[in-house]
Design a protein around this motif. Structure first.
Motif, PDB file in Angstrom:
ATOM      1  N   UNK A  64       0.820  -1.222   0.000  1.00  0.00           N
ATOM      2  CA  UNK A  64       0.000   0.000   0.000  1.00  0.00           C
ATOM      3  C   UNK A  64       0.850   1.267   0.000  1.00  0.00           C
ATOM      4  N   UNK A  65       0.574   2.146  -0.945  1.00  0.00           N
ATOM      5  CA  UNK A  65       1.256   3.438  -0.983  1.00  0.00           C
ATOM      6  C   UNK A  65       2.678   3.388  -1.529  1.00  0.00           C
ATOM      7  N   UNK A 115      -3.191  -0.974  -3.759  1.00  0.00           N
ATOM      8  CA  UNK A 115      -2.892   0.440  -3.499  1.00  0.00           C
ATOM      9  C   UNK A 115      -1.434   0.833  -3.695  1.00  0.00           C
ATOM     10  N   UNK A 116      -0.686   0.075  -4.483  1.00  0.00           N
ATOM     11  CA  UNK A 116       0.641   0.563  -4.894  1.00  0.00           C
ATOM     12  C   UNK A 116       0.448   1.620  -5.978  1.00  0.00           C
ATOM     13  N   UNK A 117       1.458   2.468  -6.138  1.00  0.00           N
ATOM     14  CA  UNK A 117       1.482   3.398  -7.272  1.00  0.00           C
ATOM     15  C   UNK A 117       2.364   2.759  -8.333  1.00  0.00           C
ATOM     16  N   UNK A 118       1.741   2.338  -9.432  1.00  0.00           N
ATOM     17  CA  UNK A 118       2.478   1.500 -10.386  1.00  0.00           C
ATOM     18  C   UNK A 118       2.963   2.265 -11.617  1.00  0.00           C
ATOM     19  N   UNK A 119       4.136   1.850 -12.083  1.00  0.00           N
ATOM     20  CA  UNK A 119       4.649   2.304 -13.377  1.00  0.00           C
ATOM     21  C   UNK A 119       5.048   1.057 -14.151  1.00  0.00           C
ATOM     22  N   UNK A 170      -1.885  -2.724  -8.201  1.00  0.00           N
ATOM     23  CA  UNK A 170      -2.743  -1.553  -8.107  1.00  0.00           C
ATOM     24  C   UNK A 170      -3.932  -1.808  -7.183  1.00  0.00           C
ATOM     25  N   UNK A 177       5.791   2.765  -4.262  1.00  0.00           N
ATOM     26  CA  UNK A 177       6.032   2.875  -5.708  1.00  0.00           C
ATOM     27  C   UNK A 177       6.446   1.497  -6.200  1.00  0.00           C
TER      28      UNK A 177
END
Lengths: 362, 362
Positions: free
Chosen positions: B228-229, B253-257, B250, B231
């Motif tokens: 969660x949270x 709640x990860x921020x994905x690239x 995602x 990157x």
């Protein structure tokens, strides 16, 4: 659709420019070129301003004049008009060749005024391009079975090529169950999970792409903005905008990052973007300092904020602080007049595509 | 599955440690705690090394000893064993309670040796946990209709709760058409676009999540790694790994690239990641300099590289340069022995879940 630069600055643009002027609380006349409309004022002395307004206006103009980085305005209203004109021609061709026109059915449940307005606008838009519209209005206390029965009828009806369930549905209904009942080859909204899955898988093709996300990409295409290899940051991860936009951008070889409510330091991530698509629903959240110089901004947010000077008491702004963004970005969609008008144009486009597919008409 | 830290350092771990030693071309004994296995050697003087090897080994050990950042080794082989033990218990419970066990059917077309080996391993794994396995082997020149007929039979068969089409299929077959024929509630591979769409939509639940991506997330859970949270950078955007892994991260709640072959400056982006999942299929592509100190690395790559000292003439390495990464990351999966063993464990887990759902057994 072609990826050509849009060059139609028709009368409909005027209304949009006026709206932008209101948002910017200064009476600016925007310079127009054949391809673009710039934030840079053609005649900064135009207009009569109150002392207070003149002061903030002067600052804005000074900054605007002092910089070479004033953003192009991506004129969604005008692009949407051009697309609707193209659709009209294609519908006529179809009618002439096989005597059939595309049909779009809308099911409205309940008596929400905003929903009724949306449905009326869709009906008008259909009429304007020669698409036949069908409509069922059911009372608020209808059962799921009532709705499902009408969906089944439209699924079977060969004159109907697209079915749209106006959302939100009354609370007692299971939205997923109802949306799933729409035949996958008439799901012009593109919300069916199978369509999302087909969009996500790069070697597959969805039957339909959701209208607003498709509109965002179409704007980038029509303004000749390169997507391949670019860093794209999508703000918001909703099923109806953020998710499909990210999948579309990825299909076009952008390197995507999805920023959401749980993201730490969103501004730091957004600042890396060549293309920003914001669908967060938060007025003026994205400040100028969040934007890399030269970035392209597609602002999907439509947020009402108090405005005692407006006859309605409010006005609409995007997620992106437009005044600040204009000075940093290379291109930006205004709100209203950016992505908004594209949604209905893409709905008509999806309905036409569906009819072509069903009728095997090229 | 629980998100508890894995604490079983069973005998199977030994084999894995040996494998890691081979990869690192030094004979290191790895320090074990109840929860983790560290790259840091317990007894650096252990083993007999050639002069050349000793030299590079000494450097590695010195660096390893001089830093406090030696990575935990995420032991997929041991976690997979624990999961299989858990499944075995649940299958027994089901058998005792209702007299039924889960069934997994595999369809193999053609005579590829590697495919035959995979199918044999799956069969063995089923037997070990008490799942009944069914198997159809069809000749290379079978028709699509032959395969579809067998799929239809398994779709109807109530004893079969999961159907697996061993890929690749012969070239004359339409893979998408065949995979689509598998009933959505028996698609234990989770490759059906509807399952992908349901995974992508945050308010929906897929019937199944693809085995390798599910295994990656399960490793993070069992090692108590916060998602969660954070990157998260996913390297590779394949339908079978990169895409579903990104959707899973995602959902948590990860921020994905997502980095891929068209990404400019991938190392710069990877360096921002708290969690790196690499599924690029390029040996040792991710160097130590690409990794943020303290990052967690899940290496899905399994790449053969020449190794004259191996009896087979090659050895397997991941996408991530393991020796370098160990000194920077906080935790890392080895190759082999990391994600690989999790795939089959997740296949068994999906089959069990499917049987529970079909039989309404809690």
């Amino acid at each position: 659709m072609a990826s050509a630069i849009f060059s139609d600055c028709s009368s409909s643009t005027t209304a949009r420019v006026f709206t932008i002027n209101k948002i910017r609380t200064g009476i600016l006349h925007l310079r127009q070129s054949s391809a673009i409309i710039s934030c840079k004022p053609r005649n900064p002395s135009f207009g009569v301003l109150s002392t207070q307004r003149r002061s903030s206006y002067s600052t804005a103009v000074a900054m605007s004049l002092n910089t070479e980085t004033s953003a192009k305005v991506i004129d969604g209203k005008a692009v949407a008009k051009q697309i609707k004109d193209e659709i009209k021609i294609e519908v006529l061709k179809m009618k002439d060749a096989i005597g059939v026109v595309p049909g779009l059915a809308v099911i409205l449940v309940g008596d929400r005024k905003d929903s009724a307005t949306y449905v009326r606008n869709k009906k008008k838009a259909c009429e304007a391009v020669g698409i036949t519209s069908y409509e069922i209005c059911l009372p608020e206390d209808s059962t799921e079975e009532d709705v499902l029965k009408h969906i089944a009828d439209y699924n079977e009806n060969p004159k109907v090529h697209g079915i749209l369930i106006q959302l939100p549905l009354p609370r007692h209904m299971d939205e997923a169950r109802i949306l799933n009942a729409v035949s996958i080859d008439k799901d012009v909204d593109g919300f069916h999970p199978l369509n999302i899955g087909l969009l996500a898988k790069r070697d597959r093709e969805p039957f339909f792409v959701s209208c607003t996300p498709k509109g965002c990409i179409e704007l980038l295409h029509r303004y000749g903005i390169t997507i391949k290899g670019k860093r794209a940051v999508i703000i918001g991860r909703s099923n109806i905008v953020g998710l499909p936009v990210s999948l579309l951008l990825q299909r076009e070889d952008a390197t995507i990052t999805i920023v959401h409510s749980r993201t730490e330091n969103p501004e730091e991530i957004v600042r890396q973007a060549d293309i920003i698509v914001s669908a967060a629903g938060k007025a003026n959240m994205v400040r100028g300092s969040w934007i890399k110089p030269g970035a392209v901004i597609i602002d999907v947010g439509i947020n009402p904020i108090d405005d005692p000077e407006s006859p309605r008491g409010y006005r609409l702004v995007g997620d992106v602080c437009y005044d600040e963004a204009c000075k940093v970005a290379s291109a930006i969609t205004p709100v209203p007049g950016g992505v908004g008008p594209m949604t209905i144009a893409m709905l008509l486009s999806n309905t036409l595509d569906s009819a072509k597919r069903a009728l095997k008409f090229e």
